[in-house]
Design an enzyme around this catalytic site. Structure first.
Site, mmCIF file in Angstrom:
data_model
loop_
_atom_site.group_PDB
_atom_site.id
_atom_site.type_symbol
_atom_site.label_atom_id
_atom_site.label_comp_id
_atom_site.label_asym_id
_atom_site.label_seq_id
_atom_site.Cartn_x
_atom_site.Cartn_y
_atom_site.Cartn_z
ATOM 1 N N CYS A 1 0.842 -1.197 0.000
ATOM 2 C CA CYS A 1 0.000 0.000 0.000
ATOM 3 C C CYS A 1 0.877 1.246 0.000
ATOM 4 O O CYS A 1 1.425 1.630 1.026
ATOM 5 C CB CYS A 1 -0.924 -0.007 1.219
ATOM 6 S SG CYS A 1 -1.941 1.490 1.367
ATOM 7 N N CYS B 1 -0.438 4.086 2.220
ATOM 8 C CA CYS B 1 -0.210 3.840 3.643
ATOM 9 C C CYS B 1 1.244 4.107 4.038
ATOM 10 O O CYS B 1 1.509 4.691 5.097
ATOM 11 C CB CYS B 1 -0.543 2.388 3.994
ATOM 12 S SG CYS B 1 -2.179 1.841 3.486
ATOM 13 N N ASP B 2 2.186 3.666 3.224
ATOM 14 C CA ASP B 2 3.588 3.636 3.628
ATOM 15 C C ASP B 2 4.513 4.515 2.809
ATOM 16 O O ASP B 2 5.706 4.620 3.120
ATOM 17 C CB ASP B 2 4.106 2.192 3.562
ATOM 18 C CG ASP B 2 3.306 1.249 4.445
ATOM 19 O OD1 ASP B 2 2.884 1.683 5.537
ATOM 20 O OD2 ASP B 2 3.098 0.089 4.051
#
Length: 304
Positions: free
Chosen positions: A131, A134-135
């Site tokens: 992701c 997300c990261d």
């Protein structure tokens, strides 16, 4: 007892909740993580109708959640583990409780497939990610690799190019599968490079990702590419483990439905990415959610 239990709180499940609760049905939506599903981790969505300049995934999913709640749908954070049938109604077992409903809509979607190479599991969360939204912030100014050639992979490569110093897209073929709009964006970006006809055979690093080993599918030659992060987008698997032996699934595990989204068990419907279908997009997931909710309502009314 509920009239409709929706398992899954992504765009499909939330839309099903909107339609079912708006029709006056006592509805609960079960979501194991947070409402919105994978769509809530997509920064920019350019192809959802009604947003000429695009829309951010988290914002769109929050709006859907609020709309479902406004019509009275309850949202419970819990993971469905099994479904009991043959009771005249359905008992949905979760990690926390047992819910009883007259109908069930399966909208559990899919999850990312791993590469299954050495180093992937060991370095997950330490440079290996599935992701970018997300990261991605952890890789500002660093070198990253995106594995895959479809829409998801190229969308995330474009996003990562805003943050990372260099993005290398690894694809096992000599042409991308992503739509032309995304391809044109990626190929015109000076920060994105491509490793064609290549597959990842290992992810290297001790306590964090330091590089990947690529094998050329034409020559068989192996090379080490230095990288600080690896983002993997090589396909999806349906979240249907809890449905085995309950409804009919195809060989890949996707739920088999008719055009009204009925499964092999009367009263259980499957919608969105979790079912056998030709296109898996947010717009088709939302459409499925609406169809499934209307079909569930007609089933409760005794209308075939």
């Amino acid at each position: 007892m509920y009239d409709v239990a929706v398992i899954g709180g992504g765009p499909c499940g939330l839309t099903a909740g909107i339609y079912a609760s708006r029709s006056g049905l006592n509805t609960v939506i079960l979501e194991r993580t947070a409402p919105g599903g994978q769509a809530a981790t997509t920064l920019a969505i350019d192809n959802y109708p009604g947003f000429p300049d695009g829309v951010d995934g988290p914002g769109l999913m929050t709006a859907m959640e609020e709309q479902a709640k406004r019509f009275g749908a309850g949202i419970t954070l819990a993971e469905a583990t099994s479904i009991e049938t043959g009771l005249g109604e359905f008992a949905v077992h979760t990690t926390d409780e047992r819910l009883v409903s007259k109908t069930v809509i399966i909208a559990t979607g899919t999850r990312e497939k791993p590469l299954g190479v050495p180093g992937e599991r060991e370095l997950r969360g330490r440079g290996v990610s599935y992701c970018a939204v997300c990261d991605g912030a952890f890789f500002r100014g660093k070198r990253v690799v995106v594995v895959g050639g479809g829409d998801s992979a190229i969308t995330e490569a474009i996003f990562l190019a805003r943050i990372a110093s260099r993005v290398t897209v690894v694809h096992r073929r000599d042409a991308l599968r992503a739509n032309k709009y995304l391809q044109d964006q990626a190929m015109s970006n000076d920060k994105i490079a491509f490793a064609w006809n290549s597959v990842v055979t290992a992810i290297e690093g001790s306590d964090r990702v330091e590089g990947i080993v690529l094998r050329d599918t034409v020559t068989g030659e192996k090379t080490l590419v230095e990288a600080d992060g690896v983002f993997i987008y090589v396909g999806f698997s349906p979240n249907t483990e809890f449905l085995k032996g309950v409804v009919e699934l195809d060989a890949a595990g996707y739920a088999i439905t008719d055009n009204t989204l009925r499964t092999s068990v009367p009263g259980i419907f499957a919608a969105g990415d979790v079912r056998v279908k030709v296109l898996r997009q947010i717009v088709t997931a939302a459409a499925d959610g609406a169809v499934a909710a209307v079909s569930a309502e007609r089933y409760l009314m005794g209308v075939s």
